[in-house]
Design a protein around this motif. Structure first.
Motif, PDB file in Angstrom:
ATOM      1  N   GLN A  34       0.830  -1.194   0.000  1.00 22.88           N
ATOM      2  CA  GLN A  34       0.000   0.000   0.000  1.00 22.88           C
ATOM      3  C   GLN A  34       0.871   1.253   0.000  1.00 22.88           C
ATOM      4  O   GLN A  34       0.654   2.186  -0.786  1.00 22.88           O
ATOM      5  N   GLU A  35       1.895   1.261   0.862  1.00 22.25           N
ATOM      6  CA  GLU A  35       2.804   2.409   0.912  1.00 22.25           C
ATOM      7  C   GLU A  35       3.592   2.530  -0.384  1.00 22.25           C
ATOM      8  O   GLU A  35       3.767   3.642  -0.911  1.00 22.25           O
ATOM      9  N   LEU A  36       4.081   1.408  -0.899  1.00 24.17           N
ATOM     10  CA  LEU A  36       4.849   1.441  -2.138  1.00 24.17           C
ATOM     11  C   LEU A  36       4.006   1.989  -3.286  1.00 24.17           C
ATOM     12  O   LEU A  36       4.474   2.828  -4.069  1.00 24.17           O
ATOM     13  N   ALA A  37       2.759   1.548  -3.393  1.00 19.38           N
ATOM     14  CA  ALA A  37       1.894   2.024  -4.470  1.00 19.38           C
ATOM     15  C   ALA A  37       1.670   3.524  -4.378  1.00 19.38           C
ATOM     16  O   ALA A  37       1.736   4.241  -5.385  1.00 19.38           O
ATOM     17  N   GLU A  38       1.414   4.029  -3.183  1.00 22.58           N
ATOM     18  CA  GLU A  38       1.179   5.465  -3.032  1.00 22.58           C
ATOM     19  C   GLU A  38       2.435   6.274  -3.380  1.00 22.58           C
ATOM     20  O   GLU A  38       2.352   7.314  -4.037  1.00 22.58           O
ATOM     21  N   ARG A  39       3.589   5.783  -2.977  1.00 18.27           N
ATOM     22  CA  ARG A  39       4.825   6.506  -3.273  1.00 18.27           C
ATOM     23  C   ARG A  39       5.105   6.527  -4.765  1.00 18.27           C
ATOM     24  O   ARG A  39       5.540   7.548  -5.315  1.00 18.27           O
ATOM     25  N   LEU A  40       4.882   5.394  -5.446  1.00 18.44           N
ATOM     26  CA  LEU A  40       5.084   5.356  -6.892  1.00 18.44           C
ATOM     27  C   LEU A  40       4.114   6.281  -7.610  1.00 18.44           C
ATOM     28  O   LEU A  40       4.502   7.020  -8.520  1.00 18.44           O
ATOM     29  N   LEU A  41       2.870   6.249  -7.199  1.00 20.63           N
ATOM     30  CA  LEU A  41       1.867   7.072  -7.861  1.00 20.63           C
ATOM     31  C   LEU A  41       2.132   8.554  -7.628  1.00 20.63           C
ATOM     32  O   LEU A  41       2.052   9.370  -8.545  1.00 20.63           O
ATOM     33  N   GLN A  42       2.486   8.910  -6.399  1.00 20.10           N
ATOM     34  CA  GLN A  42       2.777  10.311  -6.106  1.00 20.10           C
ATOM     35  C   GLN A  42       4.004  10.782  -6.864  1.00 20.10           C
ATOM     36  O   GLN A  42       4.036  11.913  -7.365  1.00 20.10           O
ATOM     37  N   ALA A  43       5.028   9.920  -6.974  1.00 25.38           N
ATOM     38  CA  ALA A  43       6.234  10.286  -7.721  1.00 25.38           C
ATOM     39  C   ALA A  43       5.904  10.502  -9.192  1.00 25.38           C
ATOM     40  O   ALA A  43       6.400  11.448  -9.823  1.00 25.38           O
ATOM     41  N   TYR A  44       5.067   9.638  -9.742  1.00 24.77           N
ATOM     42  CA  TYR A  44       4.686   9.793 -11.145  1.00 24.77           C
ATOM     43  C   TYR A  44       3.860  11.056 -11.348  1.00 24.77           C
ATOM     44  O   TYR A  44       4.097  11.831 -12.279  1.00 24.77           O
ATOM     45  N   GLU A  45       2.865  11.265 -10.500  1.00 26.80           N
ATOM     46  CA  GLU A  45       2.000  12.432 -10.656  1.00 26.80           C
ATOM     47  C   GLU A  45       2.785  13.729 -10.502  1.00 26.80           C
ATOM     48  O   GLU A  45       2.541  14.707 -11.212  1.00 26.80           O
ATOM     49  N   LEU A  46       3.742  13.742  -9.566  1.00 28.37           N
ATOM     50  CA  LEU A  46       4.582  14.924  -9.381  1.00 28.37           C
ATOM     51  C   LEU A  46       5.400  15.188 -10.637  1.00 28.37           C
ATOM     52  O   LEU A  46       5.530  16.335 -11.085  1.00 28.37           O
ATOM     53  N   THR A  47       5.938  14.134 -11.217  1.00 27.64           N
ATOM     54  CA  THR A  47       6.740  14.283 -12.432  1.00 27.64           C
ATOM     55  C   THR A  47       5.903  14.834 -13.574  1.00 27.64           C
ATOM     56  O   THR A  47       6.317  15.769 -14.281  1.00 27.64           O
ATOM     57  N   VAL A  48       4.709  14.263 -13.762  1.00 28.78           N
ATOM     58  CA  VAL A  48       3.841  14.718 -14.848  1.00 28.78           C
ATOM     59  C   VAL A  48       3.441  16.168 -14.617  1.00 28.78           C
ATOM     60  O   VAL A  48       3.436  16.992 -15.537  1.00 28.78           O
ATOM     61  N   ALA A  49       3.080  16.504 -13.378  1.00 32.70           N
ATOM     62  CA  ALA A  49       2.663  17.873 -13.075  1.00 32.70           C
ATOM     63  C   ALA A  49       3.779  18.869 -13.356  1.00 32.70           C
ATOM     64  O   ALA A  49       3.535  19.972 -13.843  1.00 32.70           O
ATOM     65  N   ASN A  50       5.014  18.495 -13.046  1.00 29.92           N
ATOM     66  CA  ASN A  50       6.145  19.393 -13.267  1.00 29.92           C
ATOM     67  C   ASN A  50       6.452  19.577 -14.749  1.00 29.92           C
ATOM     68  O   ASN A  50       7.128  20.532 -15.135  1.00 29.92           O
ATOM     69  N   GLN A  51       5.988  18.644 -15.578  1.00 37.10           N
ATOM     70  CA  GLN A  51       6.261  18.728 -17.009  1.00 37.10           C
ATOM     71  C   GLN A  51       5.172  19.477 -17.768  1.00 37.10           C
ATOM     72  O   GLN A  51       5.321  19.758 -18.948  1.00 37.10           O
ATOM     73  N   LEU A  52       4.053  19.783 -17.093  1.00 39.18           N
ATOM     74  CA  LEU A  52       2.926  20.433 -17.748  1.00 39.18           C
ATOM     75  C   LEU A  52       2.764  21.862 -17.265  1.00 39.18           C
ATOM     76  O   LEU A  52       3.175  22.204 -16.159  1.00 39.18           O
ATOM     77  N   PRO A  53       2.141  22.709 -18.074  1.00 42.87           N
ATOM     78  CA  PRO A  53       1.792  24.044 -17.603  1.00 42.87           C
ATOM     79  C   PRO A  53       0.846  23.943 -16.410  1.00 42.87           C
ATOM     80  O   PRO A  53       0.077  22.981 -16.306  1.00 42.87           O
ATOM     81  N   PRO A  54       0.884  24.890 -15.470  1.00 46.70           N
ATOM     82  CA  PRO A  54       0.010  24.834 -14.293  1.00 46.70           C
ATOM     83  C   PRO A  54      -1.456  24.643 -14.636  1.00 46.70           C
ATOM     84  O   PRO A  54      -2.187  23.975 -13.919  1.00 46.70           O
ATOM     85  N   SER A  55      -1.906  25.203 -15.756  1.00 46.34           N
ATOM     86  CA  SER A  55      -3.319  25.083 -16.112  1.00 46.34           C
ATOM     87  C   SER A  55      -3.724  23.660 -16.444  1.00 46.34           C
ATOM     88  O   SER A  55      -4.895  23.289 -16.361  1.00 46.34           O
TER      89      SER A  55
END
Length: 348
Positions: free
Chosen positions: A297-318
């Motif tokens: 459960q912890e591993l899944a959340e960490r992987l998902l948060q790491a991925y989402e953070l990466t995608v968010a940083n690559q996109l415009p804020p909007s």
């Protein structure tokens, strides 16, 4: 020699068509269920006659392990990320297990053909593995007066992770199924213990085994987390986290116990791998289980948060808000499914 069972009819019902895999306890065949309109199924067979020369005690132990694999696999197969067991039986000296037939290929073959998988595909498959293993690790049941409380797989490796290609929401995507709980072990005090040896010993696959597993120590869910970390490293890089001079049991035991895994080098990696994801993978490979993610459960959340953070940083804020999901807190109940990535994570 192992007998040729092609075209054999098992239980007056299952017509064996083609051998599609094998292992230490027997072989797996594609078969037709003649009582169900010729539906394709997979049949795993224990080759008892080939083991007679090893002594009756070992043969009886393998039969016991196979019978208990059937019990545990039947219960765990209710989860969509674990292969479903449909039936079992005995044909002469051959015990057999009937499972759903999966169309696709195992993860090992996929990596051999394609090398490193795209980051989003690798994360999606890893999260699906976490989902199935989270269910197994937190499983509770009573079987014939014995308690099953948590099941460790103990042999997580690419060949035991099967990748189906299915249509979902109008898109072609990958769905993962976990195979072969044949060396699994439950965590309960009164357990069904598969794959144990009298006097201890290592059972599993040395290339993917945790340090505590190769040492024959007591195991918990964190051992499967280490093994999944090795698999995730291989998915992302196309290579193993250790470089050995010889592919031997002794060399792998030494590597897992004493050598530091190779850091993922951005300059030599076959694709850009976000540092946040690298950090999670390397934490899975810590020698000390206390330093790894403590649950799937912890591993899944960490992987998902790491991925989402990466995608968010690559996109415009909007656009970032369209990728990040609400309710990012991990589920509090073992009965709740772990989150898998949104549509933006699905591979094309």
């Amino acid at each position: 020699m192992v007998p040729d069972l092609t075209n054999r009819l098992l239980g007056g019902r299952y017509q064996l068509i083609q051998e599609i895999g094998g292992g230490g306890m027997g072989s797996v065949f594609r078969a037709l269920d003649l009582h169900n309109n010729g539906q394709e199924v997979a049949v795993k067979i224990l080759y008892a006659p080939t083991l007679l020369s090893r002594g009756n005690a070992q043969l009886d132990d393998l039969r016991r392990r196979f019978a208990e694999e059937i019990r545990v696999s039947t219960l765990l197969g209710q989860h969509p990320r674990i292969v479903k067991v449909l039936d079992h039986g005995q044909e002469g000296e051959h015990a057999y297990l009937v499972m759903e037939y999966l169309k696709g290929q195992d993860l090992g073959k996929l990596i051999r053909e394609k090398g490193a998988l795209p980051v989003r595909q690798a994360i999606r498959l890893a999260l699906q593995a976490c989902e199935g293993l989270h269910f197994a690790h937190t499983f509770r049941a009573n079987v014939e007066g014995r308690e099953i409380r948590g099941v460790i797989h103990r042999d997580i490796k690419p060949s035991n992770l099967f990748v189906e290609r299915v249509f979902q929401d109008g898109q072609l995507t990958s769905q993962l199924k976990i195979l072969d709980f044949g060396v699994a072990k439950t965590l309960a005090d009164h357990t069904l213990s598969l794959g144990t040896q009298k006097g201890g010993g290592f059972i599993g696959t040395a290339r993917y085994a945790s340090p505590e597993q190769v040492r024959g120590k007591s195991l918990d869910a964190r051992s499967d987390i280490y093994s999944l970390g090795v698999v995730l490293y291989e998915m992302l890089t196309g290579s193993m986290p250790f470089r050995l001079e010889t592919d031997s049991l002794h060399s792998w035991i030494h590597a897992h116990c004493y050598e530091n895994p190779l850091e993922i080098n951005p300059e030599t990696a076959p694709q850009p791998i976000p540092p946040a994801i690298v950090a999670v993978v390397m934490d899975c490979l810590k020698k000390n289980p206390d330093e790894r993610p403590q649950t799937m459960q912890e591993l899944a959340e960490r992987l998902l948060q790491a991925y989402e953070l990466t995608v968010a940083n690559q996109l415009p804020p909007s656009q970032a808000s369209t990728v990040l999901l609400p309710n990012t807190k991990a589920p509090s109940s073992a009965s709740q499914p772990l989150r898998t990535p949104p549509a933006q994570v699905q591979e094309p």
